[in-house]
Design a protein around this motif. Structure first.
Motif, PDB file in Angstrom:
ATOM      1  N   GLU A 224       3.199  -7.897  -7.446  1.00 26.04           N
ATOM      2  CA  GLU A 224       2.069  -7.525  -6.603  1.00 26.04           C
ATOM      3  C   GLU A 224       1.014  -8.614  -6.442  1.00 26.04           C
ATOM      4  O   GLU A 224       0.080  -8.447  -5.658  1.00 26.04           O
ATOM      5  N   VAL A 225       1.137  -9.712  -7.189  1.00 25.63           N
ATOM      6  CA  VAL A 225       0.144 -10.779  -7.088  1.00 25.63           C
ATOM      7  C   VAL A 225       0.099 -11.278  -5.638  1.00 25.63           C
ATOM      8  O   VAL A 225       1.086 -11.168  -4.914  1.00 25.63           O
ATOM      9  N   GLN A 226      -1.018 -11.775  -5.218  1.00 28.63           N
ATOM     10  CA  GLN A 226      -1.324 -12.175  -3.840  1.00 28.63           C
ATOM     11  C   GLN A 226      -1.685 -10.987  -2.946  1.00 28.63           C
ATOM     12  O   GLN A 226      -2.149 -11.153  -1.833  1.00 28.63           O
ATOM     13  N   GLY A 227      -1.434  -9.763  -3.447  1.00 26.45           N
ATOM     14  CA  GLY A 227      -1.938  -8.583  -2.753  1.00 26.45           C
ATOM     15  C   GLY A 227      -1.236  -8.183  -1.471  1.00 26.45           C
ATOM     16  O   GLY A 227      -1.693  -7.305  -0.765  1.00 26.45           O
ATOM     17  N   GLY A 228      -0.090  -8.801  -1.174  1.00 28.98           N
ATOM     18  CA  GLY A 228       0.540  -8.537   0.118  1.00 28.98           C
ATOM     19  C   GLY A 228       1.543  -7.403   0.148  1.00 28.98           C
ATOM     20  O   GLY A 228       2.037  -7.031   1.217  1.00 28.98           O
TER      21      GLY A 228
ATOM     22  N   GLY B  87       2.073 -17.354  -9.849  1.00 30.31           N
ATOM     23  CA  GLY B  87       1.378 -16.387  -9.006  1.00 30.31           C
ATOM     24  C   GLY B  87       2.132 -16.077  -7.730  1.00 30.31           C
ATOM     25  O   GLY B  87       1.540 -15.870  -6.671  1.00 30.31           O
TER      26      GLY B  87
END
Lengths: 969, 275
Positions: free
Chosen positions: A642-646, A382
């Motif tokens: 894009e995981v973690q949304g940052g 992740g």
């Protein structure tokens, strides 16, 4: 008893694994294969009857919606069918397949007991006439890697007991094995080093012999292994920290300089000179740490995993990513990984099969394996993979380079750690097996065609989910302050981790307490094994109870294996028997300083002789399809970026999400607007002319990418990764010295300190007495701050009517350019860096971007202005017209191709909205910057030459297709 | 435990779950109290499902997706927590499963539903390997349809990313598909940018009838492969820098993305019906 389960897709359900294999077979040039079916095989051992085995199939192993299965307890009679070949591939004993443990867990969840072991395999049913030679080729090149797998020869093999390793006798308490060393001749010492895979040189062997002569005893095997690990090039960086006699020859004149510790004289010196207050912890920990905001710091580390990736690309790259992530977990008291970067160097994917050096894997296969390995570990943990590069050069054929980087975030004041006397030594995470033995020493020697046989133990498969569990639990234990120090188990295993943590206080370890994957490991194997996913911590005894609770709640194993007693000695025991007793000071400071010779003289290259073509469109098409320049989309899509949304500026830009972004911008803390920009600079081509300017250009490239997305120079930190050939060869080392000097000079000039770095040597492949060395390669990774991420800029053209400016001067610098390479030339002037001019450009442009005056910006790098404008146009789905006559130019050529394809550093193409023209021009009035063209609604680019001639005209969709095609396989 | 004031969301995680933080962030921004809880805590009885209004199964690779995506987590939910799940659903509470969470919901039989603890037929559909044979991260256009609490007042199409290797929706037979259609359970379908029938890569995995997300017959349980929590903020949009160049600066600071409404709908429903 053993149950065998074969699972296959139902008729009409697409078998994507089989289809992938068929595609790979076609790539080998074998066209007779019509169809491939992949069959998943599970072997369950234990005392269970058919109904129970059937329940396991129906409730766990088989997806009944799309799959059929066969459950059997005896070998089936397979009669060979004409035109059908069957191959079953299984893991070698000792290689851990994480699926096995998950399957056992899944069976337990169903409330079923009795299954004691699980193995997996895959059977391929290949339809189409094949010669036995072709079948062997398919096995060897597509279906398996004999380092970790084998083809099952006999159907009955399935039904032999699975848990072989467990059946090996447990060693009774042995006496430590003494190695005869005292009084050996030089020749015998060298022989001893070689036979034991110690990779220590004579000098070092002599120092060790003298140490033990002083103790009046022979060393034990584990003591020698420990010293070999600690003193390996991999762990000790002998070349960079040693002495170098550096001779430069210009014409008939030679000058010699004596360099004491190259690292301290270049990289570290720049950092010390700059002495930035925001550098929190540099060089001594697992990663460099810099300030982020009032509450957090960020850290960054980039490592290589080259040798393992050459032998087993998937496993090598997989554990490379896992390793650098652990570096972040082991920085300070433990940081949380927030993004990964990955840079690779391969031989060209169209490399001729019959030209491959013996024992080397084909670059296409290496690339597929490496990309899959990186994808597997990063995605499963992740952690978004947000930045990278891929370079191609045929000299990487035996030694691909795999650089893995990770950025982490850590609360302030947690960046320092200190082991306290009498703290417990705790190892947590994965169990210890026989995998990865001799990895550290193995990477300190050249590869040969025999490496895959000799060093097979050095390669392994990672288990990202185990590491994710470790990450989750560590951050909890950290925030409760349960441990005083932490480090990762990387190269050298416990030997290196415990050795490092106990360097001051000493360490006492009871090796039988280390949790093992299977019985049968001897004490030395336990100590030096490089099994993945392990961390070592020092835990004050009073915290142990709470520590246990937290680890139990997250299902993570740990064990107390010793203490830090304050003796200054390393003492190893196995079932009470003393196996090693070494002085920590000797271990860490006993390495003899060596002096290596380095030579440099500028290579001579033929100067290019050809006319500038009147129509440069075909050349742009050719350069866009250069493997080094073309789209890397096929690779980047496979990474979760894009995981973690940052993510704020992603690897892809533009309305079709396929334009090549410069740096990536990330918001490490959701809910705040401060960001970081991550970039890299690498161009091995420049090194062919001068490694000094290769390094300087790499620094410049990394920095200008950060500027292009909206970062500024106020706080940019750099990381260096040197990958070179054999440093004992003076010509190789000469280039290295020059590159290191380039790093120093540019870092100082830009005010951008190095905070961490790593080197990898012996990247040479010995094939039948001939040595193929990689081109000396330096990767510069950079991390910069973005004060407000909502001000970020991307590279895609935004609006028809936008004004195009070129910022920064173009010089007659096309040496080692992609353009000259398309003619087969190297020669000419390599791009240099003019820091004073560049600083002014960067400062002005940063200010203009911060004021919102720039709607798109792209740096000029490989392929120069021609490629930069084309990329901006097709990324934005808009056209552009451009006048070369207006480009800021400091050269003397009258050639259009020079202006278009020169790769001068420190340049940008920017788009400015017409209403911002005045303000923008005012912002950049002190630097070379000119209005050169305009954004068009037409989907075409027009470049007008120095004599106002239309020298290049192309449809952007055609250019884009050309740029996208080469790596879409 | 008092449930009076704020909607309470249980974000469930286990080994390999990795989108829990941003999923929790999305619910928190919409006004919820969120706990990110390890499955182990439920097994041990330290945390109870009944104390929450919304159960969220976030994305990731639970147990490495070993054997098949979501399979082991699905069995744990079904076998070890089946009664709690059945009660949760009966109490008219909400469930959302994103990506790996969707795979878990489908493989445990909670979707398409209706879920019956202890039922013999577990799965009536599956999420299987992408036709491309690859994990891919890309943005997709989704047509919004059906009858679902979570999609109330969403625009006709939304733009959010997928990131998976096993997202091809396959019903076990025609009858299941007909049921989905009849009950309005097909909530999200992949479409081309202009709203027309998609081909690869607009349909990124080869999903049957382009299905990207479905709900149960009550409309309270939603599962989808794309990630609404990754387009919660405006600056997560892949080309936000070119949308209304002038105005976007202001929007960038305060604005939300297409996915935000999904979370807000869940919270609004709880406030209206369960608090």
């Amino acid at each position: 008893m053993i149950w065998r389960i074969e699972i296959q897709e139902k008729p009409g359900i697409f078998d994507s694994t089989g289809a992938g294999v068929r595609h790979d077979i076609l790539d080998l040039g074998i066209v007779s294969v019509k169809d491939v079916r992949a069959v998943q095989v599970f072997l369950l051992e234990g005392d269970i009857d058919r109904p129970v085995a059937d329940r396991i199939c129906r409730n766990l192993l088989v997806d009944l919606v799309v799959q059929d299965y066969i459950l059997t307890d005896r070998p089936s009679k397979v009669s060979p069918r004409k035109g059908i070949s069957e191959v079953e591939v299984a893991y070698n004993p000792g290689v851990m397949d994480p699926v096995e443990a998950s399957t056992l867990k899944g069976i337990h969840d169903l409330g079923l007991s009795g299954v004691t072991a699980v193995r997996t395999a895959r059977r391929y049913i290949i339809e189409g006439a094949l010669s036995s030679k072709e079948l062997e080729l398919i096995k060897d090149k597509v279906l398996m890697n004999k380092i970790v797998q084998h083809a099952v020869k006999d159907a009955r093999d399935s039904f032999r007991p699975l848990s072989v390793a467990q059946k090996e006798p447990v060693l009774s308490t042995p006496e430590p094995a003494r190695v005869r060393m005292l009084g050996l001749s030089d020749k015998a010492l060298v022989e001893l080093s070689k036979k034991g895979q110690l990779y220590l040189n004579l000098n070092e062997m002599k120092v060790i012999e003298k140490y033990f002569a002083g103790l009046k005893r022979e060393p034990t095997d584990i003591e020698l292994e420990t010293l070999a690990q600690t003193w390996s090039e991999h762990c000790n960086h002998k070349t960079f920290r040693g002495n170098i006699e550096y001779t430069v020859t210009e014409g008939k004149k030679s000058t010699t300089e004596f360099i004491e510790n190259l690292l301290k004289q270049t990289i570290v010196k720049a950092t010390n000179t700059l002495n930035k207050p925001w550098c929190v912890s540099v060089f001594h920990d697992n990663a460099g740490v810099i300030k982020f905001d009032d509450k957090f710091n960020v850290c960054f580390k980039v490592e290589t995993h080259n040798h393992p990736s050459a032998l087993e690309p998937f496993g090598g790259a997989n554990t490379g990513v896992g390793g650098v992530i652990r570096d972040i977990l082991g920085t300070g008291l433990g940081a949380k990984p927030i993004c990964n970067t990955d840079v690779f160097c391969f031989a060209r994917p169209d490399f001729a099969f019959d030209q491959l050096p013996s024992g080397a894997l084909h670059p296409k296969r290496v690339m597929k394996g490496v990309v899959s390995g990186v994808r597997d570990y990063g995605n499963k943990m992740g952690i978004p993979t947000v930045n990278g590069a891929i370079c191609f050069d045929d000299r990487y054929v035996g030694n691909p380079l795999v650089f893995c980087g990770t950025v982490g975030i850590i609360p302030r004041k947690m960046e320092h750690k200190k082991v306290k006397k009498n703290d417990l030594i705790v190892v947590c995470g994965g169990r210890t097996g026989r995998d990865g033995i001799h990895g550290a020493t193995f990477s300190s020697g050249d590869l040969t065609h025999e490496s895959e046989v000799v060093s097979s133990g050095a390669v392994q498969i990672g288990n990202p989910i185990e590491e994710k569990k470790v990450l989750d639990v560590l951050l909890k234990a950290r925030d409760e302050g349960l441990y005083t120090a932490i480090t990762d188990c990387g190269a050298g295993g416990l030997s290196s981790a415990v050795g490092e943590m106990g360097a001051e206080l000493g360490a006492r370890v009871d090796l039988e307490l280390v949790p093992l994957k299977y019985h049968g490991l001897n004490y030395a194997e336990i100590w030096i094994s490089e099994s993945q996913e392990r961390m070592v911590m020092s835990v004050p005894p009073k915290n142990l109870e709470r520590f246990k609770q937290i680890f139990a709640a997250e299902n993570v194993d740990f064990a107390v294996i010793g203490t830090f007693p304050g003796t200054g000695r390393l003492e190893l025991f196995y079932n009470g028997m003393r196996m090693a007793d070494l002085d920590m000071a000797f271990m860490h400071e006993g390495t003899p300083r060596i002096t290596k010779k380095a030579l440099w003289s500028a290579p001579k290259h033929e100067m290019p002789k050809f006319e500038s073509p009147a129509d440069l469109t075909p050349k742009l098409m050719e350069v866009l399809a250069d493997f080094n320049i073309c789209s890397k989309e096929a690779v980047v899509r496979r990474y979760d970026h894009e995981v973690q949304g940052g993510s704020v500026v992603k690897p892809f830009a533009g309305p079709k999400c396929d334009g090549p972004s410069d740096a990536s911008v990330l918001r490490p803390r959701l809910g705040t607007d401060k960001g970081i920009a991550i970039s890299n600079g690498i161009n091995p081509r420049f090194g062919a002319i001068d490694p000094y300017w290769m390094a300087a250009s790499a620094v410049d490239e990394a920095i200008r990418q950060i500027i292009a997305v909206g970062g500024d120079l106020s706080q940019v930190a750099l990381l260096d990764n040197f990958c070179w050939g054999n440093p004992d060869k003076p010509d190789r080392l000469g280039g290295l010295v020059r590159a290191a000097k380039g790093c120093h000079d540019l870092a100082v000039a830009y005010g951008t300190p190095f905070i961490s770095g790593k080197d990898s040597f012996y990247n040479e492949y010995n094939d039948k007495g001939k040595s193929i060395a990689i081109p000396g390669t330096i990767l510069i990774s950079a991390i910069g701050m973005v004060a407000d991420v909502t001000r970020s800029v991307t590279m895609d053209l935004k609006r028809a009517g936008g004004l195009l400016y070129v910022v920064g001067s173009t010089y007659d610098e096309w040496g080692a350019s992609a353009y000259l390479a398309s003619y087969g030339y190297i020669g000419g002037q390599v791009p240099v860096v003019r820091p004073r001019e560049a600083l002014a450009v960067y400062t002005s442009l940063s200010k203009a971007i911060a004021r919102g005056l720039v709607s798109s910006a792209h740096d000029c790098s490989e392929g120069g202005l021609a490629v930069a404008v084309a990329e901006m146009a097709f990324a934005g789905g808009l056209g552009a017209a451009l006048l070369l006559k207006s480009v800021p130019y400091e050269g003397h050529s009258d050639r259009d191709d020079m202006l278009l394809f020169s790769e001068s550093n420190s340049r940008f193409v920017v788009e400015v909205a017409p209403q911002d023209k005045k303000a923008f021009e005012k912002a950049v009035k002190d630097v070379p910057c000119k209005l050169v063209g305009q954004v068009l609604a037409d989907e075409a680019v027009f470049y007008y030459g120095l004599k106002d001639n239309l020298c290049l005209k192309a449809d952007i969709n055609v250019l884009k297709a050309q740029w996208k095609k080469p790596l879409m396989f | 435990m008092s449930m009076a004031n704020k909607p309470r969301v249980l974000v469930l995680r286990t080994a390999g779950t990795n989108c829990n933080v941003e999923t929790a962030f999305a619910f928190e921004q919409c006004g919820a109290d969120v706990d990110q809880v390890h499955l182990q805590e439920l097994f041990a009885g330290r945390v109870a499902m009944k104390d929450y209004h919304i159960l969220a199964l976030p994305g990731g690779f639970s147990y490495g997706d070993d054997i098949a995506s979501g399979r082991i987590f699905a069995n744990e939910l079904r076998v070890r927590l089946g009664a709690d799940v059945a009660k949760f659903i009966k109490d008219r509470k909400l469930i959302i499963g994103i990506c790996n969470g969707f795979q878990i919901l489908v493989k445990s039989g909670i979707l398409p539903g209706p879920f019956a603890a202890g039922s013999k037929t577990i799965q009536t559909a599956t999420l299987f390997n992408n036709d491309s044979g690859k994990f891919e991260d890309r943005w997709v256009h989704l047509k919004v349809d059906g009858k679902c609490v979570w999609t109330k007042d969403l625009p006709k199409t939304i733009f959010i990313p997928v990131a998976h290797g096993e997202g091809k929706f396959i019903p076990v037979n025609r009858a299941v598909m007909d049921g989905l259609k009849k009950n309005g359970q097909i909530v999200f379908s992949y479409v081309a940018a202009d709203g027309s029938k998609p081909a690869y890569p607009d349909n990124p995995n080869g999903s049957t009838e382009d299905i990207a997300g479905i709900c149960d017959p009550t409309g309270r349980i939603l599962g989808l492969m794309p990630h609404p929590e990754r387009h919660f903020l405006f600056t997560q949009h892949p080309f936000w820098t070119r949308l209304n160049v002038g105005a976007s600066r202001r929007v960038a600071r305060t604005g939300f993305g297409d996915g935000a409404k999904v979370f807000q709908n869940g919270i609004d429903y709880v406030k209206k019906h369960l608090l």
